[in-house]
Scaffold this active site. Structure first.
Site, PDB file in Angstrom:
ATOM      1  N   TYR A  11       4.240 -10.073   5.228  1.00 62.22           N
ATOM      2  CA  TYR A  11       4.651 -10.108   3.832  1.00 62.22           C
ATOM      3  C   TYR A  11       3.846 -11.151   3.065  1.00 62.22           C
ATOM      4  CZ  TYR A  11       7.771 -10.151  -0.225  1.00 62.22           C
ATOM      5  OH  TYR A  11       8.291 -10.066  -1.500  1.00 62.22           O
ATOM      6  N   ASP A  68      10.040   4.689  -8.973  1.00 59.99           N
ATOM      7  CA  ASP A  68      10.628   4.263  -7.713  1.00 59.99           C
ATOM      8  C   ASP A  68      10.631   5.446  -6.762  1.00 59.99           C
ATOM      9  OD1 ASP A  68      12.413   1.558  -7.034  1.00 59.99           O
ATOM     10  OD2 ASP A  68      12.901   3.263  -5.737  1.00 59.99           O
ATOM     11  N   LYS A  91       1.264 -10.698  -0.172  1.00 57.59           N
ATOM     12  CA  LYS A  91       1.425 -11.376  -1.451  1.00 57.59           C
ATOM     13  C   LYS A  91       0.231 -12.281  -1.757  1.00 57.59           C
ATOM     14  CE  LYS A  91       5.287  -9.490  -2.595  1.00 57.59           C
ATOM     15  NZ  LYS A  91       5.318  -8.526  -3.725  1.00 57.59           N
ATOM     16  N   ASN A 151       5.653  -4.169  -9.145  1.00 58.94           N
ATOM     17  CA  ASN A 151       6.837  -4.842  -8.611  1.00 58.94           C
ATOM     18  C   ASN A 151       7.294  -4.255  -7.274  1.00 58.94           C
ATOM     19  OD1 ASN A 151       9.423  -6.411  -8.752  1.00 58.94           O
ATOM     20  ND2 ASN A 151      10.272  -4.357  -9.033  1.00 58.94           N
ATOM     21  N   ASP A 176       5.804   7.310  -4.321  1.00 62.21           N
ATOM     22  CA  ASP A 176       5.685   6.494  -3.111  1.00 62.21           C
ATOM     23  C   ASP A 176       4.432   5.655  -3.276  1.00 62.21           C
ATOM     24  OD1 ASP A 176       5.254   5.380  -0.621  1.00 62.21           O
ATOM     25  OD2 ASP A 176       5.401   7.275   0.488  1.00 62.21           O
TER      26      ASP A 176
END
Length: 259
Positions: A156, A39, A160, A93, A66
């Protein structure tokens, strides 16, 4: 690190500091895997690693990276490889959502989202591919969203939907090395990620609308996605690749609002 540790399967989980990432790490750790919890928020994944590290022959390692920066991704993969000597599972994720409509989206926001949400997973798999070639095995699990079929905030959704396309392309390319590549598409999942930039009243309305169009009449929970990740990471899914599994109680059948 002793041979026992290095012989355990290793999973790299990005975006591990959020509710969904933590649930995935916890489940894969429960399944017996070593975990590389990745993360941009190092202190958060260090806390997760401290919480999970209870076994003398199993490890959770926190690494800061990052996912929008190629050098950062390369450094993380190098560190994971040096620690464990293998990488078996990748869970892409990590994501950001800088919301805007087609009328007012910010091109800089668009580019940043594409870098983290789409280019990042591709680069991560590129850097890890030599491990899979050597091992002749591997698993890739891309976390997408049910909005890829139903619509929503344009940037977004484009990320995806692109990640679904990447899933299918990598499934073809990596199959000769016995690597499966699949995607999980959750429904609305209450979390800091989905609440960011929304006031509670708007979110409550969106949640109510989501439940209304969901045949199983509830929102997605982190453990729903974590359990599906566990299956796709296991040998039980060895003959499944290039699939998108919707973990949303059937709400993929309904249109998605733009709020």
């Amino acid at each position: 690190m002793n041979a026992l540790l290095s012989n355990r399967p290793v999973a790299v989980v990005t975006g591990a500091a959020g509710e969904l990432g933590r649930a995935i790490c916890q489940r894969l750790y429960q399944d017996g895997l070593n975990i590389v919890a990745v993360d941009i928020n190092l202190s958060a994944v260090e806390a997760l690693a401290h919480t999970l590290n209870r076994s003398s022959d199993q490890r959770v390692v926190a690494i800061q990276a990052d996912m929008g920066d190629e050098r950062s991704i390369s450094a993380m993969v190098d560190q994971a490889g040096e620690l464990f000597g293998r990488i078996d599972v990748v869970v892409n994720n990590a994501a950001i959502n800088l919301r805007g409509s087609i009328y007012d989206f910010n091109p800089e926001h668009w580019d940043k989202m594409m870098a983290v949400n789409l280019r990042g997973p591709a680069l991560l798999c590129q850097k890890i591919a030599p491990f899979w070639v050597k091992q002749q095995s591997g698993r890739v699990i891309n976390i997408v969203s049910r909005c890829w079929v139903a619509g929503g905030p344009p940037a977004y959704v484009a990320c995806k939907a692109g990640l679904v396309g990447l899933t299918r392309s990598m499934a073809r390319e990596l199959a000769p090395h016995n690597v499966t590549v699949n995607a999980i598409a959750p429904g609305l999942l209450p979390s800091a990620f989905t609440l960011e930039g929304r006031n509670p009243e708007d979110f409550d309305q969106m949640a109510e609308g989501s439940i209304n169009v969901t045949p199983l009449k509830r929102l997605t929970r982190p453990e729903d996605v974590a359990n599906t990740t566990s299956f796709l990471a296991s040998s039980d899914s060895a003959f499944i690749t290039a699939e998108v599994i919707h973990v949303c109680g059937g709400s993929q059948l309904a249109p998605f609002g733009t709020r």
